[in-house]
Design a protein around this motif. Structure first.
Motif, PDB file in Angstrom:
ATOM      1  N   LYS A  25       0.825  -1.220   0.000  1.00 30.84           N
ATOM      2  CA  LYS A  25       0.000   0.000   0.000  1.00 30.84           C
ATOM      3  C   LYS A  25       0.856   1.267   0.000  1.00 30.84           C
ATOM      4  O   LYS A  25       0.347   2.361  -0.237  1.00 30.84           O
ATOM      5  N   TYR A  26       2.158   1.117   0.278  1.00 29.12           N
ATOM      6  CA  TYR A  26       3.069   2.266   0.227  1.00 29.12           C
ATOM      7  C   TYR A  26       3.878   2.282  -1.071  1.00 29.12           C
ATOM      8  O   TYR A  26       4.860   3.013  -1.185  1.00 29.12           O
ATOM      9  N   PHE A  27       3.465   1.484  -2.051  1.00 32.72           N
ATOM     10  CA  PHE A  27       4.196   1.323  -3.302  1.00 32.72           C
ATOM     11  C   PHE A  27       4.449   2.671  -3.996  1.00 32.72           C
ATOM     12  O   PHE A  27       3.561   3.514  -4.112  1.00 32.72           O
ATOM     13  N   SER A  28       5.684   2.831  -4.439  1.00 29.69           N
ATOM     14  CA  SER A  28       6.053   4.053  -5.167  1.00 29.69           C
ATOM     15  C   SER A  28       7.197   3.731  -6.114  1.00 29.69           C
ATOM     16  O   SER A  28       8.112   2.976  -5.771  1.00 29.69           O
ATOM     17  N   THR A  96       4.100   8.358   9.265  1.00 29.84           N
ATOM     18  CA  THR A  96       3.722   7.123   8.560  1.00 29.84           C
ATOM     19  C   THR A  96       2.864   7.402   7.328  1.00 29.84           C
ATOM     20  O   THR A  96       2.749   6.542   6.449  1.00 29.84           O
ATOM     21  N   ASN A  97       2.259   8.576   7.271  1.00 29.92           N
ATOM     22  CA  ASN A  97       1.466   8.933   6.087  1.00 29.92           C
ATOM     23  C   ASN A  97       2.345   9.209   4.867  1.00 29.92           C
ATOM     24  O   ASN A  97       1.854   9.262   3.742  1.00 29.92           O
ATOM     25  N   HIS A 102       9.654   1.117  -2.396  1.00 28.74           N
ATOM     26  CA  HIS A 102      10.102   0.977  -3.780  1.00 28.74           C
ATOM     27  C   HIS A 102      10.423  -0.494  -4.048  1.00 28.74           C
ATOM     28  O   HIS A 102      11.029  -1.165  -3.205  1.00 28.74           O
ATOM     29  N   PRO A 103      10.054  -1.017  -5.223  1.00 31.05           N
ATOM     30  CA  PRO A 103      10.214  -2.457  -5.476  1.00 31.05           C
ATOM     31  C   PRO A 103      11.645  -2.974  -5.454  1.00 31.05           C
ATOM     32  O   PRO A 103      11.877  -4.149  -5.158  1.00 31.05           O
TER      33      PRO A 103
END
Length: 318
Positions: A25-28, A96-97, A102-103
């Motif tokens: 859910k934090y993917f960027s 935390t927001n 990163h993959p």
């Protein structure tokens, strides 16, 4: 493959899946803008008690210092760490927001109860820049193999004080307790006394409990007689605390002993506060005595409190 190895294999797969599900859910696609280590206590996994968590924090703060990484702590389960311990000389808080994952440049490390790992090498040799870490082991000897025990303790205490200062709430609670010199006795029973839910299950019979408690009282009386100052008793067993109070003139801290991993699935903030009060009161002791008769359990709680307070520490096992 043995059943044990199958369980270990499945356990690792389950943890990896849990970590992926949490951090996706934090993917960027934007890489982290700095090298960073974030130690996490977010309720995703059990970590152990207060000292286990502090071990993980200090270990990775040491690694961050050594490798020049930014250092942060997420500690919002089962309570917000800021309620009791706040940043001192290092701003370890994180929004935390604004977290990202990163993959290829972000990596999660699950090292809970992994005594064989060398996390300094893991991070140093990784191509990732950002690490979300779950750990509860003191790796300071691995981090600094050339330091002796006294030097390691000095380093651990200095790093603890760099990171933390007591909150006004905790400071006020501690100041309300006696400041005259005292010694401390600490014991860990887990389930032996039948009053504490933990990872262990063994419960002694009533007669065995009485015999053990009486033997411990004998030791307390012997040691106490050699000191002309107050004596505090700390324990994870309220039954033992009540037993000792009936037999010996000692001081105890009000409240019910409470485990930070929340085995009873409640959120007793007063119980967690008592854990912190116990820790810092032990740290203020002239001498800390850890009671460890068979079949009692080992504990590093009072040892690390003694390290923080630079108090004398002694194990009493006979």
């Amino acid at each position: 493959m043995t059943l044990k190895k199958i369980k270990q294999f499945l356990g690792k797969k389950h943890k990896k899946a849990k970590l992926f599900a949490h951090y996706i859910k934090y993917f960027s696609l934007k890489p982290p803008n700095q090298k960073q280590i974030i130690v996490c206590f977010d309720g995703l996994f059990p970590h152990g008690g207060l000292v286990d968590r502090l071990k993980g924090i200090i270990s990775f703060y040491q690694i961050a210092q050594t490798l020049g990484y930014d250092f942060k702590i997420i500690f919002n389960n089962p309570f917000d760490l800021n309620l009791f311990l706040q940043p001192n000389n290092v701003d370890w808080q994180i929004d935390t927001n604004k977290m990202t994952w990163h993959p290829t440049k972000t990596k999660t490390l699950y090292l809970v109860n992994n005594f064989d790992a060398n996390p300094l090498k893991l991070i140093k040799n990784s191509k990732a820049k950002q690490f979300y870490v779950y750990a509860n082991i003191d790796y300071s000897k691995t981090n600094f193999p050339d330091l002796n025990t006294e030097q390691l303790e000095h380093k651990w205490r200095a790093d603890f004080n760099q990171l933390f200062k007591k909150s006004e709430l905790l400071e006020a609670k501690l100041n309300a307790i006696t400041t005259t010199p005292f010694i401390s006795f600490h014991s860990r029973f887990t389930t032996l006394m039948g009053d504490f839910k933990d990872t262990t299950t063994k419960v002694l019979s009533v007669d065995e409990q009485d015999d053990l408690c009486n033997n411990l009282v004998t030791i307390i009386n012997r040691v106490k007689a050699a000191h002309n100052i107050n004596a505090f008793v700390f324990s994870d067993s309220i039954n033992f605390i009540n037993f000792v109070k009936q037999k010996v003139q000692v001081i105890t801290i009000e409240g019910q002993p409470f485990h930070m991993d929340n085995f009873n699935k409640n959120n007793d903030l007063d119980g967690h506060l008592k854990t912190l009060i116990d820790f810092f009161m032990i740290a203020k002791s002239e001498t800390v005595y850890f009671l460890n008769l068979k079949p009692m359990y080992s504990s590093s709680f009072s040892k690390y409190a003694a390290i923080v307070g630079q108090a004398n520490f002694e194990v009493l096992d006979a």
